[in-house]
Structures are given as C-alpha cells and as structure tokens.
Write an enzyme that holds these catalytic residues in place. Structure first.
Site, PDB file in Angstrom:
ATOM      1  N   SER A 140      -6.232   3.633  15.791  1.00 11.24           N
ATOM      2  CA  SER A 140      -5.842   2.938  17.026  1.00 11.24           C
ATOM      3  C   SER A 140      -6.027   3.878  18.208  1.00 11.24           C
ATOM      4  CB  SER A 140      -4.371   2.529  16.937  1.00 11.24           C
ATOM      5  OG  SER A 140      -3.891   2.117  18.197  1.00 11.24           O
TER       6      SER A 140
ATOM      7  N   TYR B  20       4.164   5.234  15.078  1.00 12.00           N
ATOM      8  CA  TYR B  20       2.847   4.588  14.970  1.00 12.00           C
ATOM      9  C   TYR B  20       1.740   5.534  15.475  1.00 12.00           C
ATOM     10  CZ  TYR B  20      -0.633   0.820  15.564  1.00 12.00           C
ATOM     11  OH  TYR B  20      -1.753   0.025  15.506  1.00 12.00           O
TER      12      TYR B  20
ATOM     13  N   LYS C 256      -1.303   7.035  13.271  1.00 18.58           N
ATOM     14  CA  LYS C 256      -2.708   6.721  13.585  1.00 18.58           C
ATOM     15  C   LYS C 256      -3.516   7.988  13.883  1.00 18.58           C
ATOM     16  CE  LYS C 256      -2.648   2.242  12.960  1.00 18.58           C
ATOM     17  NZ  LYS C 256      -3.297   1.662  11.779  1.00 18.58           N
TER      18      LYS C 256
ATOM     19  N   VAL D  17       0.828  -1.216   0.000  1.00 22.24           N
ATOM     20  CA  VAL D  17       0.000   0.000   0.000  1.00 22.24           C
ATOM     21  C   VAL D  17       0.857   1.260   0.000  1.00 22.24           C
ATOM     22  CG1 VAL D  17      -1.968  -1.105   1.137  1.00 22.24           C
ATOM     23  CG2 VAL D  17      -0.223   0.045   2.539  1.00 22.24           C
TER      24      VAL D  17
ATOM     25  N   ALA E 294       1.789   8.787  15.700  1.00 22.10           N
ATOM     26  CA  ALA E 294       1.630   9.926  14.782  1.00 22.10           C
ATOM     27  C   ALA E 294       0.849   9.506  13.539  1.00 22.10           C
ATOM     28  CB  ALA E 294       3.002  10.469  14.385  1.00 22.10           C
TER      29      ALA E 294
HETATM   30  P1  NAD Z   1      -1.138  -8.051  11.594  1.00 24.74           P
HETATM   31  O1  NAD Z   1       0.312  -7.710  11.723  1.00 24.74           O
HETATM   32  O2  NAD Z   1      -1.630  -9.331  12.139  1.00 24.74           O
HETATM   33  O3  NAD Z   1      -1.578  -7.948  10.064  1.00 24.74           O
HETATM   34  C1  NAD Z   1      -1.211  -6.863   9.256  1.00 24.74           C
HETATM   35  C2  NAD Z   1      -1.248  -7.305   7.798  1.00 24.74           C
HETATM   36  O4  NAD Z   1      -0.871  -6.152   7.002  1.00 24.74           O
HETATM   37  C3  NAD Z   1      -0.242  -8.409   7.478  1.00 24.74           C
HETATM   38  O5  NAD Z   1      -0.871  -9.432   6.733  1.00 24.74           O
HETATM   39  C4  NAD Z   1       0.834  -7.698   6.671  1.00 24.74           C
HETATM   40  O6  NAD Z   1       1.480  -8.542   5.711  1.00 24.74           O
HETATM   41  C5  NAD Z   1       0.029  -6.601   6.003  1.00 24.74           C
HETATM   42  N1  NAD Z   1       0.870  -5.490   5.573  1.00 24.74           N
HETATM   43  C6  NAD Z   1       1.870  -4.899   6.265  1.00 24.74           C
HETATM   44  N2  NAD Z   1       2.444  -3.946   5.534  1.00 24.74           N
HETATM   45  C7  NAD Z   1       1.788  -3.918   4.348  1.00 24.74           C
HETATM   46  C8  NAD Z   1       1.930  -3.143   3.176  1.00 24.74           C
HETATM   47  N3  NAD Z   1       2.884  -2.197   3.061  1.00 24.74           N
HETATM   48  N4  NAD Z   1       1.085  -3.372   2.141  1.00 24.74           N
HETATM   49  C9  NAD Z   1       0.147  -4.335   2.221  1.00 24.74           C
HETATM   50  N5  NAD Z   1      -0.023  -5.114   3.312  1.00 24.74           N
HETATM   51  C10 NAD Z   1       0.790  -4.910   4.358  1.00 24.74           C
HETATM   52  O7  NAD Z   1      -1.881  -6.793  12.259  1.00 24.74           O
HETATM   53  P2  NAD Z   1      -3.374  -6.629  12.819  1.00 24.74           P
HETATM   54  O8  NAD Z   1      -3.290  -6.666  14.295  1.00 24.74           O
HETATM   55  O9  NAD Z   1      -4.340  -7.476  12.106  1.00 24.74           O
HETATM   56  O10 NAD Z   1      -3.606  -5.082  12.452  1.00 24.74           O
HETATM   57  C11 NAD Z   1      -4.448  -4.631  11.417  1.00 24.74           C
HETATM   58  C12 NAD Z   1      -4.644  -3.128  11.568  1.00 24.74           C
HETATM   59  O11 NAD Z   1      -5.256  -2.838  12.829  1.00 24.74           O
HETATM   60  C13 NAD Z   1      -3.340  -2.330  11.525  1.00 24.74           C
HETATM   61  O12 NAD Z   1      -3.554  -1.102  10.848  1.00 24.74           O
HETATM   62  C14 NAD Z   1      -3.077  -2.041  12.987  1.00 24.74           C
HETATM   63  O13 NAD Z   1      -2.271  -0.904  13.187  1.00 24.74           O
HETATM   64  C15 NAD Z   1      -4.483  -1.850  13.499  1.00 24.74           C
HETATM   65  N6  NAD Z   1      -4.620  -2.035  14.934  1.00 24.74           N
HETATM   66  C16 NAD Z   1      -4.428  -3.264  15.487  1.00 24.74           C
HETATM   67  C17 NAD Z   1      -4.562  -3.393  16.870  1.00 24.74           C
HETATM   68  C18 NAD Z   1      -4.401  -4.722  17.543  1.00 24.74           C
HETATM   69  O14 NAD Z   1      -4.572  -4.770  18.767  1.00 24.74           O
HETATM   70  N7  NAD Z   1      -4.085  -5.806  16.845  1.00 24.74           N
HETATM   71  C19 NAD Z   1      -4.867  -2.284  17.665  1.00 24.74           C
HETATM   72  C20 NAD Z   1      -5.052  -1.054  17.060  1.00 24.74           C
HETATM   73  C21 NAD Z   1      -4.956  -0.934  15.688  1.00 24.74           C
END
Ligand code: NAD
Length: 257
Positions: free
Chosen positions: A149, A162, A166, A65, A164
């Site tokens: 987040s 992160y 979000k 992305v 900043a």
């Molecule tokens: P995860 O690490 O399990 O999955 C993230 C996915 O994004 C992975 O499959 C990875 O390959 C893909 N990815 C990473 N960089 C990429 C790129 N440049 N282009 C395309 N794909 C890419 O993470 P998750 O916990 O499922 O998080 C998903 C979203 O939720 C993220 O934006 C994260 O910041 C947000 N988030 C998660 C939490 C949590 O508690 N897990 C909390 C707040 C926010």
C-alpha cells in the site's frame, strides 16, 4: 501472437478473494486462462465467487492466512490435487484504526498477524513447494505478488499497525526476491492508492473525499477490476524480467517517492 499476459495452465492462489480486489484478481486469473484457488475467512462469500467461476476453473478454501497450520494444509491440498502452484497473490488484509497513543497491543498485533505474518506464512509455504519444483528441474512459472500500500511507502495517520505491516511486506518482497531469483521464482509488491472497496468506505465518504482526491494527480479513485490487471501482469510471462520491485498503482499519488 500468444497473449503475453496469458495465465493458461497456471494454478494461482489468491488470498482474501471473497470480495474486493482479491475477487477481481481471481476473476481475471480465470479470464486469462488460469485456475484460481480462492482463500478467505468468509466461507459464504468465497464459496459463491468460486462457484460463479465454475468448478473446473476455481475452488474455495476457508481459513485464515494468520494460521500457519491452515496455510500449510491448504497449500498441501492444492499441490496434491493439481500438481503445482504457479502463482500466489498475497492479498488478504484488514484495517484496525487508532491513533498511536490510543492503540492497544491487541489492535497492533491483529493487523501484524494478518497483513505481515499472514503474507510470510503463505509465501513460505508456496515458496517451499516452488523450490522443490525448481530443484527437480521444473521450469514452469513460479511468481508471487504481495499486496502492499502507499501506507507502506509514506506512512499513514491513525493506522501505524497497517503502515508498519505494509512496509514490512515490501521488506519480505525484497528478501524473497533476492533469495529465490537464482531458482527462477519472481517476487514483487504492488502498492495501491485508494481503490473502491469496503476497506476504503470511510476515506471515500463526503468528510474526506475531496481532501484525499486533491492529492491524486489523476483526480479519481480506482476500482478492483482496474487494479487487478497490474497484479496479473506481474504474475504473467509479460513480467518475466521483473523481480524485487514495488509497483505503485495509485493515479500518481506517490510520484517521485
Ligand atoms: P476488502 O476488505 O474488501 O477485502 C479483504 C478480504 O480479505 C475480505 O474478503 C476478507 O474476508 C479477507 N480476509 C481478511 N482477513 C483474512 C484472513 N486472516 N485470512 C483470509 N482472508 C482474510 O479489502 P480490499 O480493499 O479488497 O483489499 C485487498 C488488499 O489490498 C489488502 O491487503 C489491502 O490492505 C490492500 N490495499 C487496498 C487498498 C484499497 O484502496 N482498497 C489500498 C491499498 C492496499
């Protein structure tokens, strides 16, 4: 009665759909009647998730992305193949932790490139297509959900890049919502607390678990399946009068913030 959360006939791009929350969102999009367009860097994983959903309901696109030409090309291919994109979930994200005084410029930039610029590139490419449809009088759904987040609302220790990014995602949401509301395009953010995925393995470990949970009024973490539901709610007709908002899904962690 028609299910108000139905995504019947909707083509929805979900970034970061190879695992975790993005995978769960893609699965629920299909369960709700839509077609999931899964985007991820990890080709093997995203290909396997798409294959398990069936070729008529899901397809995988492998790339970053953070690469605007990949994003433009991917959106163009989806529109050419399916006619329209009705939904986008900007979910791809990474964490690269370091205390502020030790963070390199490269570590700062890496997270900004994916978590902030990546959200902009996808929103812009899909938004241009949605605007064209709106200008042609097409009233079919046009909704974008950006994954933010609690770190973007409250800050975070050891992850200024992160936090900043979000906070910036919430800014992107508000600006796009204002600019595009007259065209019928809705844009919202979701702020998660702690969801059980690979990303949160460290803060859920024995070392931090009790300290983190003590700040969550509901006293538990969430899981990808549970949090995929509010994402699909915001995509769906059930949220037809909601735009420019940041919905916290965090067991009460930020009550009043
Ligand atoms: P995860 O690490 O399990 O999955 C993230 C996915 O994004 C992975 O499959 C990875 O390959 C893909 N990815 C990473 N960089 C990429 C790129 N440049 N282009 C395309 N794909 C890419 O993470 P998750 O916990 O499922 O998080 C998903 C979203 O939720 C993220 O934006 C994260 O910041 C947000 N988030 C998660 C939490 C949590 O508690 N897990 C909390 C707040 C926010």
């Amino acid at each position: 009665m028609k299910n108000p959360m139905s995504l019947e006939g909707n083509n929805v791009i979900v970034t970061g759909a190879g695992q975790g929350i993005g995978e769960a969102v893609a699965r629920l999009v299909v369960d709700l009647g839509g077609r999931a367009i899964l985007v991820d860097l990890q080709g093997d994983k995203v290909g396997a998730v798409a294959a398990s959903l069936g070729a008529d309901r899901a397809e995988a696109h492998v790339g970053s992305v953070a690469d605007p030409s990949f994003v433009q090309d991917m959106v163009g291919k989806v529109v050419a193949r399916h006619g329209a994109v009705h939904g986008l979930v900007n979910n791809a994200g990474i964490v690269r932790a370091a205390m502020i005084h030790k963070m390199s410029a490269a570590t700062w930039q890496q997270v900004i490139d994916v978590n902030l610029s990546g959200v902009f590139y996808c929103l812009q490419a899909v938004g241009r297509h949605m605007l064209e449809r709106a200008d042609a009088g097409d009233k079919s759904p046009a909704t974008i959900v950006n994954i933010s987040s609690d770190a973007g609302r409250r800050g975070t220790i050891g992850q200024i890049n992160y936090g900043a990014a979000k906070s910036g995602v919430m800014g992107i949401t508000m600006s796009a919502a204002r600019e595009w509301a007259p065209k019928g395009i809705r844009v919202n953010s979701i702020c998660f607390g702690v969801v059980e995925t690979e990303m949160t393995e460290t803060i859920r470990s024995d070392k931090f678990r009790d300290r983190v949970l003590a700040q969550v009024p509901m006293g538990r973490f969430s899981n990808p399946e549970e949090v995929s539901q509010p994402v699909c709610f915001l995509l769906s007709p059930a949220a037809s009068y909601i735009t420019g908002q940041h919905l916290s899904v965090n067991g009460g962690y930020t009550i009043g913030v």
